[in-house]
Scaffold this motif. Sequence first.
Motif, PDB file in Angstrom:
ATOM      1  N   ARG A   8       1.448  -1.347   0.000  1.00  0.00           N
ATOM      2  CA  ARG A   8      -0.229   0.403  -0.441  1.00  0.00           C
ATOM      3  C   ARG A   8       1.283   1.136  -0.181  1.00  0.00           C
ATOM      4  NH1 ARG A   8      -4.462  -2.204   4.611  1.00  0.00           N
ATOM      5  NH2 ARG A   8      -5.708  -3.224   3.273  1.00  0.00           N
ATOM      6  N   TYR A   9       2.225   1.695   0.775  1.00  0.00           N
ATOM      7  CA  TYR A   9       2.992   2.163   1.055  1.00  0.00           C
ATOM      8  C   TYR A   9       3.549   2.985  -0.564  1.00  0.00           C
ATOM      9  CZ  TYR A   9       7.005   5.159   2.062  1.00  0.00           C
ATOM     10  OH  TYR A   9       8.270   6.072   1.588  1.00  0.00           O
ATOM     11  N   VAL A  10       3.790   1.928  -1.413  1.00  0.00           N
ATOM     12  CA  VAL A  10       4.186   1.706  -2.180  1.00  0.00           C
ATOM     13  C   VAL A  10       3.905   1.905  -3.794  1.00  0.00           C
ATOM     14  CG1 VAL A  10       5.760   0.208  -4.225  1.00  0.00           C
ATOM     15  CG2 VAL A  10       6.418   0.174  -1.728  1.00  0.00           C
ATOM     16  N   LEU A  11       2.227   1.647  -3.702  1.00  0.00           N
ATOM     17  CA  LEU A  11       1.627   2.397  -5.099  1.00  0.00           C
ATOM     18  C   LEU A  11       1.111   3.273  -4.117  1.00  0.00           C
ATOM     19  CD1 LEU A  11      -0.309  -0.716  -5.096  1.00  0.00           C
ATOM     20  CD2 LEU A  11       0.835  -0.184  -6.849  1.00  0.00           C
ATOM     21  N   ARG A  12       1.514   3.342  -2.936  1.00  0.00           N
ATOM     22  CA  ARG A  12       0.846   5.174  -3.120  1.00  0.00           C
ATOM     23  C   ARG A  12       1.971   6.192  -3.461  1.00  0.00           C
ATOM     24  NH1 ARG A  12       0.129   6.027   2.679  1.00  0.00           N
ATOM     25  NH2 ARG A  12       0.357   2.950   2.894  1.00  0.00           N
ATOM     26  N   PRO A  14       4.235   8.148  -6.210  1.00  0.00           N
ATOM     27  CA  PRO A  14       3.895   9.236  -7.247  1.00  0.00           C
ATOM     28  C   PRO A  14       4.781   8.589  -8.458  1.00  0.00           C
ATOM     29  CG  PRO A  14       4.276  11.040  -5.735  1.00  0.00           C
ATOM     30  CD  PRO A  14       4.493   9.241  -4.833  1.00  0.00           C
ATOM     31  N   LEU A  15       6.181   8.553  -7.519  1.00  0.00           N
ATOM     32  CA  LEU A  15       7.146   8.470  -8.856  1.00  0.00           C
ATOM     33  C   LEU A  15       7.221   6.508  -9.831  1.00  0.00           C
ATOM     34  CD1 LEU A  15       9.556   8.906  -9.352  1.00  0.00           C
ATOM     35  CD2 LEU A  15      10.936   7.568  -7.312  1.00  0.00           C
ATOM     36  N   CYS A  19       6.690   6.239 -13.082  1.00  0.00           N
ATOM     37  CA  CYS A  19       7.532   5.451 -14.236  1.00  0.00           C
ATOM     38  C   CYS A  19       6.422   4.124 -14.825  1.00  0.00           C
ATOM     39  CB  CYS A  19       8.728   4.794 -13.380  1.00  0.00           C
ATOM     40  SG  CYS A  19       9.517   5.606 -12.624  1.00  0.00           S
ATOM     41  N   PHE A  20       5.208   3.530 -14.343  1.00  0.00           N
ATOM     42  CA  PHE A  20       4.100   2.915 -15.138  1.00  0.00           C
ATOM     43  C   PHE A  20       3.399   3.323 -16.476  1.00  0.00           C
ATOM     44  CE2 PHE A  20       2.645   0.757 -11.321  1.00  0.00           C
ATOM     45  CZ  PHE A  20       3.784  -0.456 -11.442  1.00  0.00           C
ATOM     46  N   VAL A  21       4.060   4.889 -16.402  1.00  0.00           N
ATOM     47  CA  VAL A  21       3.012   5.854 -17.165  1.00  0.00           C
ATOM     48  C   VAL A  21       4.738   6.342 -18.398  1.00  0.00           C
ATOM     49  CG1 VAL A  21       2.006   8.236 -17.908  1.00  0.00           C
ATOM     50  CG2 VAL A  21       0.807   6.944 -16.602  1.00  0.00           C
ATOM     51  N   THR A  22       5.388   6.743 -18.372  1.00  0.00           N
ATOM     52  CA  THR A  22       6.441   6.896 -19.017  1.00  0.00           C
ATOM     53  C   THR A  22       7.706   5.861 -19.311  1.00  0.00           C
ATOM     54  OG1 THR A  22       8.041   7.654 -16.731  1.00  0.00           O
ATOM     55  CG2 THR A  22       6.265   9.550 -17.853  1.00  0.00           C
ATOM     56  N   ALA A  23       7.864   5.303 -18.633  1.00  0.00           N
ATOM     57  CA  ALA A  23       9.042   4.127 -19.458  1.00  0.00           C
ATOM     58  C   ALA A  23       8.528   3.946 -20.561  1.00  0.00           C
ATOM     59  CB  ALA A  23       8.863   2.940 -18.458  1.00  0.00           C
TER      60      ALA A  23
END
Length: 70
Positions: A8-12, A14-15, A19-23
């Motif tokens: 939950r912490y990692v999914l919150r 914004p980085l 990365c999911f969008v720009t990579a």
Amino acid sequence: MLLINELRYVLRQPLLWLCFVTAPLFAFTLSSGLAVEGSDAINQFKLHLVALQMIQLALLTGALAPTFFT
């Protein structure tokens, strides 16, 4: 239970979402000019995936490491 809290912490972060969008967009932009003989769609797709892995894996690891290992 603790693993769920860590996820939950990692999914919150914004980085992570950035990365999911720009990579994939970055990899597609760089590999869109690459050509394969015969214009086979499967080979072109494989070439895009290889370009994505080779170019971005080191950068994403360095960018996301502080998020996962704090």
